[in-house]
Design a protein around this motif. Structure first.
Motif, PDB file in Angstrom:
ATOM      1  N   GLN A 166       0.823  -1.203   0.000  1.00 31.28           N
ATOM      2  CA  GLN A 166       0.000   0.000   0.000  1.00 31.28           C
ATOM      3  C   GLN A 166       0.860   1.257   0.000  1.00 31.28           C
ATOM      4  O   GLN A 166       0.569   2.234  -0.714  1.00 31.28           O
ATOM      5  CB  GLN A 166      -0.936  -0.010   1.212  1.00 31.28           C
ATOM      6  CG  GLN A 166      -2.040   1.040   1.166  1.00 31.28           C
ATOM      7  CD  GLN A 166      -2.961   0.869  -0.033  1.00 31.28           C
ATOM      8  OE1 GLN A 166      -3.258  -0.259  -0.447  1.00 31.28           O
ATOM      9  NE2 GLN A 166      -3.418   1.967  -0.606  1.00 31.28           N
ATOM     10  N   SER A 167       1.920   1.247   0.802  1.00 29.09           N
ATOM     11  CA  SER A 167       2.819   2.405   0.838  1.00 29.09           C
ATOM     12  C   SER A 167       3.497   2.612  -0.509  1.00 29.09           C
ATOM     13  O   SER A 167       3.658   3.755  -0.972  1.00 29.09           O
ATOM     14  CB  SER A 167       3.872   2.218   1.928  1.00 29.09           C
ATOM     15  OG  SER A 167       3.276   2.132   3.203  1.00 29.09           O
ATOM     16  N   ILE A 168       3.909   1.516  -1.158  1.00 28.50           N
ATOM     17  CA  ILE A 168       4.549   1.621  -2.465  1.00 28.50           C
ATOM     18  C   ILE A 168       3.560   2.162  -3.497  1.00 28.50           C
ATOM     19  O   ILE A 168       3.926   2.949  -4.383  1.00 28.50           O
ATOM     20  CB  ILE A 168       5.109   0.253  -2.902  1.00 28.50           C
ATOM     21  CG1 ILE A 168       6.207  -0.202  -1.935  1.00 28.50           C
ATOM     22  CG2 ILE A 168       5.646   0.311  -4.328  1.00 28.50           C
ATOM     23  CD1 ILE A 168       7.379   0.736  -1.825  1.00 28.50           C
ATOM     24  N   LYS A 169       2.303   1.771  -3.366  1.00 29.47           N
ATOM     25  CA  LYS A 169       1.282   2.269  -4.283  1.00 29.47           C
ATOM     26  C   LYS A 169       1.146   3.785  -4.180  1.00 29.47           C
ATOM     27  O   LYS A 169       1.086   4.493  -5.195  1.00 29.47           O
ATOM     28  CB  LYS A 169      -0.057   1.594  -3.961  1.00 29.47           C
ATOM     29  CG  LYS A 169      -1.195   2.000  -4.883  1.00 29.47           C
ATOM     30  CD  LYS A 169      -2.475   1.254  -4.504  1.00 29.47           C
ATOM     31  CE  LYS A 169      -3.640   1.677  -5.406  1.00 29.47           C
ATOM     32  NZ  LYS A 169      -4.888   0.946  -5.034  1.00 29.47           N
ATOM     33  N   TRP A 170       1.127   4.306  -2.954  1.00 24.67           N
ATOM     34  CA  TRP A 170       1.052   5.756  -2.769  1.00 24.67           C
ATOM     35  C   TRP A 170       2.320   6.439  -3.251  1.00 24.67           C
ATOM     36  O   TRP A 170       2.260   7.531  -3.849  1.00 24.67           O
ATOM     37  CB  TRP A 170       0.792   6.079  -1.297  1.00 24.67           C
ATOM     38  CG  TRP A 170      -0.632   5.879  -0.885  1.00 24.67           C
ATOM     39  CD1 TRP A 170      -1.145   4.860  -0.131  1.00 24.67           C
ATOM     40  CD2 TRP A 170      -1.734   6.711  -1.233  1.00 24.67           C
ATOM     41  NE1 TRP A 170      -2.488   4.995   0.025  1.00 24.67           N
ATOM     42  CE2 TRP A 170      -2.904   6.131  -0.647  1.00 24.67           C
ATOM     43  CE3 TRP A 170      -1.867   7.888  -1.971  1.00 24.67           C
ATOM     44  CZ2 TRP A 170      -4.158   6.693  -0.773  1.00 24.67           C
ATOM     45  CZ3 TRP A 170      -3.136   8.452  -2.108  1.00 24.67           C
ATOM     46  CH2 TRP A 170      -4.262   7.857  -1.512  1.00 24.67           C
ATOM     47  N   LEU A 171       3.478   5.810  -3.025  1.00 26.45           N
ATOM     48  CA  LEU A 171       4.729   6.372  -3.502  1.00 26.45           C
ATOM     49  C   LEU A 171       4.713   6.478  -5.029  1.00 26.45           C
ATOM     50  O   LEU A 171       5.096   7.522  -5.597  1.00 26.45           O
ATOM     51  CB  LEU A 171       5.908   5.506  -3.039  1.00 26.45           C
ATOM     52  CG  LEU A 171       7.282   5.865  -3.630  1.00 26.45           C
ATOM     53  CD1 LEU A 171       7.709   7.261  -3.180  1.00 26.45           C
ATOM     54  CD2 LEU A 171       8.323   4.819  -3.228  1.00 26.45           C
ATOM     55  N   GLN A 172       4.275   5.421  -5.703  1.00 26.32           N
ATOM     56  CA  GLN A 172       4.249   5.439  -7.165  1.00 26.32           C
ATOM     57  C   GLN A 172       3.269   6.488  -7.689  1.00 26.32           C
ATOM     58  O   GLN A 172       3.525   7.116  -8.732  1.00 26.32           O
ATOM     59  CB  GLN A 172       3.894   4.050  -7.703  1.00 26.32           C
ATOM     60  CG  GLN A 172       4.939   2.986  -7.428  1.00 26.32           C
ATOM     61  CD  GLN A 172       6.297   3.341  -8.035  1.00 26.32           C
ATOM     62  OE1 GLN A 172       6.404   4.090  -8.994  1.00 26.32           O
ATOM     63  NE2 GLN A 172       7.346   2.775  -7.454  1.00 26.32           N
ATOM     64  N   ARG A 173       2.177   6.674  -6.997  1.00 24.11           N
ATOM     65  CA  ARG A 173       1.225   7.708  -7.404  1.00 24.11           C
ATOM     66  C   ARG A 173       1.871   9.089  -7.313  1.00 24.11           C
ATOM     67  O   ARG A 173       1.726   9.922  -8.233  1.00 24.11           O
ATOM     68  CB  ARG A 173      -0.024   7.638  -6.528  1.00 24.11           C
ATOM     69  CG  ARG A 173      -1.102   8.651  -6.908  1.00 24.11           C
ATOM     70  CD  ARG A 173      -2.352   8.440  -6.084  1.00 24.11           C
ATOM     71  NE  ARG A 173      -2.955   7.133  -6.355  1.00 24.11           N
ATOM     72  CZ  ARG A 173      -4.066   6.700  -5.752  1.00 24.11           C
ATOM     73  NH1 ARG A 173      -4.680   7.464  -4.846  1.00 24.11           N
ATOM     74  NH2 ARG A 173      -4.565   5.519  -6.044  1.00 24.11           N
TER      75      ARG A 173
END
Length: 547
Positions: A343-350
């Protein structure tokens, strides 16, 4: 040697080898990296990523320690008061951590073993053990932390007996000169004990190789090691001030002054000699005060070309950072998959996508150590240079996580093996203009070498060290295990040859486990042989290694 303000006496010689085994050795894994309680999980996302890229792993059943011990041959030498013939002690000193070593131990067939192992506790006891080995006509292999990836711990086959001399008990601070910022240690002192003992004087050495938890000060000197923060603290060659060396031809003490005014520096002869010239028992090193503050930051770039130019610019600006590490596209993606924080990586990529950093991104980590004001200044200057090459700063969280877990990466080899995968790495150095070409060529050579054998390999690279002229590249390789040990060994040898040829063809120089004999030509080798003949006329010290 310098006059030290504090002197610490090493423990007396105690020939209780089974007790030494349980205290100093048995906590370590006998057939893999780290301690018995060390565990590293791949994580479901990373495992799925590997299966997608190179296919499913092929787990193999390992031989147990009991099975391996049952196959240990009896020693061929008479009993001795200075050497132990304990079977487990002999087995645990038989190999290092190269892929060939790892494969042999996992298969329960380490090959030839030394006839016995000595565990001296002082310089004098080491000299006595070497003298006894000489009377027995034996070959001697020095053993530090057992983390060697160069193959020099492998026992040679032949009629001549082989003895290990382990420096594990020579693991303490022997003296410190706080005004001159020099400290003297037993050569068998591992990294954490060096820093723990210096911390009481508010000092540090600052040498942090990936093997830091288990490798030793003497081993660093003998392999000319670099650490993860060598950009600030220097490589071991810069930190090594002097020492005491026992050789079959006599004893040497060197160092004691900031620099030599005439003649060659004998320290240079010892650096990287891999135990071929003698036994280093005590090491004097240059230390410094503990930094007031330390930060590690992460920056993402839209592609490799911008990332590499940013790394070169920062290195050539000579900012006093403590470290800089740059991952290429696939290593960046692999690290994100390994994090376990989807989930954290998803926000980072966004966030990165909004800043123009999408597919093909490369991650840079850099560290700054020193005064609080100095760290803030270095961070501003490094980020300003990164921004010129479209770098996006994402704060300290990823960098601090790397700092916390940076010595756990070697444990991945154990986790990969248990899932049916083999792992190794290729290290090289190259000047900046040829860095991209070399990296791509090495990765391509690895893929083509395994494709010819019907296999796929996961191959990714990072810059581990940077300087004004060039950088060091570390390429990681993961591939499915074969059905038999011999097939794994043949595949690995094919990989080594292909990547070595690509390195030389694109202007690089191999280092670490693939390093060729130094000297560069026959005349250089003659000089090395002449030095070895002077110090070791009977070829006792690990003959056949180094050159």
């Amino acid at each position: 040697m310098a006059t030290f303000a504090v002197a610490v006496t090493a423990s007396s010689y105690v020939p209780a080898y089974t007790r030494a085994l349980s205290r100093e050795v048995a906590m370590r894994r006998w057939n893999g990296w780290g301690d018995e309680e060390d565990r590293e999980e791949l994580g479901a996302e990373l495992l799925a990523f590997l299966r997608e890229h190179i296919g499913p792993g092929r787990p193999r059943e390992d031989l147990s320690l009991a099975q391996a011990l049952a196959a240990v041959p009896p020693p061929r030498l008479p009993t001795s008061t200075r050497f132990s013939q304990d079977s487990e002690l002999r087995l645990r000193h038989a190999r290092g951590q190269s892929f060939a070593d790892y494969l042999a131990l996992r298969s329960g067939d380490p090959g030839p073993l030394a006839e016995a192992v000595a565990l001296p506790g002082t310089h004098e006891e080491t000299a006595e053990a070497l003298a006894e080995a000489g009377r027995l006509g034996a070959i001697v292999i020095a053993y530090g932390g057992g983390t060697s990836v160069a193959g020099q711990l492998q026992v040679p086959r032949g009629e001549r007996p082989v003895l290990n001399i382990s420096l594990a008990r020579m693991n303490r601070l022997l003296g410190i000169d706080e005004r001159a910022q020099l400290a003297r240690f037993g050569a068998g002192t591992p990294g954490p004990q060096i820093e723990a003992q210096l911390r009481g004087y508010r000092a540090l050495l600052g040498h942090f190789p990936q093997s830091y938890r288990h490798s030793t000060l003497g081993g660093w000197v003998m392999t000319r090691a670099s650490g993860q923060q060598s950009l600030r603290y220097g490589s071991i060659g810069q930190l090594f001030e002097g020492g005491r060396l026992i050789t079959p031809g006599g004893e040497l003490s060197f160092g004691g002054t900031p620099a030599a005014g005439s003649g060659p520096d004998l320290r240079e002869l010892l650096l990287g000699s891999q135990g071929r010239l003698g036994l280093l028992t005590e090491v004097s090193v240059r230390i410094r005060g503990l930094p007031e503050h330390e930060d590690f930051h992460a920056v993402f770039f839209p592609d490799w070309e911008n990332a590499l130019e940013a790394a070169r610019s920062i290195a050539q600006a000579e900012l006093p950072l403590s470290m800089l590490r740059l991952s290429n596209e696939l290593e960046t993606e692999t690290r994100m998959r390994r994090s376990g924080h989807a989930q954290s990586i998803k926000w980072l990529q966004r966030y990165l996508g909004m800043r123009g950093v999408g597919g093909g991104q490369c991650m840079m980590l850099f560290g700054a150590s020193g005064s609080l004001a100095g760290v803030r200044r270095m961070r501003r200057e490094a980020l300003a240079l990164a921004k010129r090459w479209q770098g996006v700063h994402v704060g300290k969280l990823i960098g601090q996580s790397w700092r916390k877990n940076r010595f756990r990466s070697p444990l991945l080899r154990n986790a990969l093996w248990e899932q049916g995968y083999a792992a190794d790495c290729v290290a090289s150095t190259v000047n900046w203009p040829a860095a991209t070409g070399l990296m791509r060529a090495v990765e391509r050579a690895a893929r083509e070498a395994l494709a010819a054998m019907g296999e796929r390999v996961h191959v990714c690279t990072h810059l581990s060290q940077v300087g004004r002229q060039g950088c060091s590249l570390c390429t990681s390789l993961v591939w499915p295990l074969q059905a038999e040990r011999e097939a794994d060994l043949a595949l690995w040898q094919r990989l080594r040859l292909a990547t070595a040829e690509a390195t030389h063809a694109h202007g690089g120089s191999l280092s670490h486990q693939q390093a060729p004999a130094p000297g560069g030509d026959e005349f250089g080798l003659r000089l090395l042989r002449a030095a070895a003949a002077a110090l070791d006329p009977g070829q006792m010290m690990n003959p056949g290694k180094l050159f």
